[in-house]
Design an enzyme around this catalytic site. Structure first.
Site, mmCIF file in Angstrom:
data_model
loop_
_atom_site.group_PDB
_atom_site.id
_atom_site.type_symbol
_atom_site.label_atom_id
_atom_site.label_comp_id
_atom_site.label_asym_id
_atom_site.label_seq_id
_atom_site.Cartn_x
_atom_site.Cartn_y
_atom_site.Cartn_z
ATOM 1 N N GLU A 156 156.229 64.848 -1.979
ATOM 2 C CA GLU A 156 155.709 66.188 -1.760
ATOM 3 C C GLU A 156 155.820 66.550 -0.286
ATOM 4 O OE1 GLU A 156 151.748 66.426 -3.482
ATOM 5 O OE2 GLU A 156 152.296 64.913 -4.981
ATOM 6 N N GLU A 263 148.472 75.268 -4.198
ATOM 7 C CA GLU A 263 147.383 74.510 -4.810
ATOM 8 C C GLU A 263 146.190 74.567 -3.883
ATOM 9 O OE1 GLU A 263 146.519 69.930 -6.428
ATOM 10 O OE2 GLU A 263 148.413 70.444 -5.449
#
Length: 348
Positions: A156, A263
């Site tokens: 990520e 997120e």
């Protein structure tokens, strides 16, 4: 955070303090944390790669991001810049914890590409500094993953804002067991091998976009070097380093899922949905200069070519709080706006 709480990294040959308070150690490249990983004890650093950076060009050179520690010095050749973090926080506490990362009441807005074989991903990500509260976090990132359940592997990369901090930070993350016991942010634990002297993972980036004003971007690419098995990270067309293929299981070969999006963590500390913002803190319909965007999202195919994704699956957990809307602008490829303010009368 007080400087006396920060411990110098092993192998440091020079220390630089940024104007924003970040402290950077220039560490001997051969003594970086990666080589404490049991699978990397005899690893030879790959300084050059056979993969090319096609498709990562910095279209708006005047919008290049900067890390303020460069104003006070440079790391010499043969070293890498590592951000100092408090000793007690070296694992994860200065970043979201594993439970925060996988918490059921996180809210995200990621278009997903699933079911194929992918050898990398890219995106140009609009950079903001959303408000965060009470130990919560806000992310904009690319996820490259493979495997299911406890075997889930991910890489990520993107930007995050920590717990009310007025800094936006570049970050990386990896895991090979669904965030259970392996992996970490940046260089906090052994894993990612850094090769550049120019970028410090975890350090603040500037400037950030302002509502109705100039917009700033980071151009992120992850791409696999098949000859070595390593997954390379590029930012603004510059090679940063790589995740060795040997630290993964299901990602050792290829990725089977890519996500792009935002997120947040939601602790509901006031008994209702958090006011922590995602993206710019404004909804997608406000569009350019006001809403956060991803543009030119893409994936790397088996031949090493960058492709536009097709048949994207969109997952928005709570549209009244944070939403996503695709955009069509000539030359921007597949693009979308995302984000929102969180708590409101429509997001209780």
């Amino acid at each position: 955070m007080k400087n006396r709480e920060l411990l110098m990294h092993e192998g440091t040959v020079k220390t630089i303090k940024g104007e924003d308070g970040d402290v950077i150690d220039c560490v001997d490249i051969n003594k970086q944390p990666a080589f404490n990983h049991p699978l990397l004890k005899s690893h030879t650093i790959q300084m050059k790669t056979h993969v090319h950076s096609s498709g990562t060009e910095s279209e708006n050179n005047h919008n290049i991001l900067f890390q303020s520690w460069h104003k006070n010095g440079e790391c010499p050749e043969g070293t890498i810049p590592i951000l100092r973090t408090p000793h007690s926080n070296r694992r994860r506490r200065s970043y979201p914890t594993v439970s925060q990362k996988r918490r059921a009441n996180d809210f995200s807005a990621p278009p997903a590409l699933v079911g194929g074989q992918y050898y990398g991903a890219r995106a140009t990500i609009n950079v903001w500094n959303p408000a965060t509260y009470q130990g919560e976090f806000s992310f904009a990132q690319i996820w490259v993953g493979s495997g299911e359940g406890d075997e889930a592997n991910t890489m990520e990369v993107g930007w995050l804002v920590n717990n009310g901090e007025n800094k936006t930070r570049l970050f990386t993350y990896w895991t090979r067991d669904d965030y259970r016991s392996t992996g970490c942010y940046n260089l906090v634990c052994p894993g990612f091998v850094q090769t550049t002297t120019q970028i410090s993972l975890g350090a603040a980036v500037e400037p950030v976009s302002r509502y109705g004003a100039e917009q700033f971007e980071m151009i992120i690419t992850i791409t696999k070097d098949k000859s070595s098995g390593n997954w390379w990270l590029l930012m603004q067309d510059q090679f940063i380093g790589y995740w060795p293929g040997s630290i993964f299981t299901s990602l050792a070969d290829c990725s089977t899922e890519i996500n792009w999006g935002g997120e947040i963590t939601n602790s509901e500390f006031a008994g209702h949905h958090t006011s922590t913002q995602m993206g710019s803190g404004h909804f997608p319909e406000e569009s350019f200069g006001k809403a956060c965007f991803f543009r030119k999202i893409g994936y790397v195919d088996e031949s090493g070519n960058m492709r536009d994704p097709k048949d994207l699956q969109v997952y928005v957990t709570k549209p009244p709080c944070y939403d996503l809307r695709f955009a069509k602008y000539e030359g921007d490829g597949i693009s979308f706006y995302f984000g929102g303010p969180g708590y409101s009368d429509k997001c209780p």
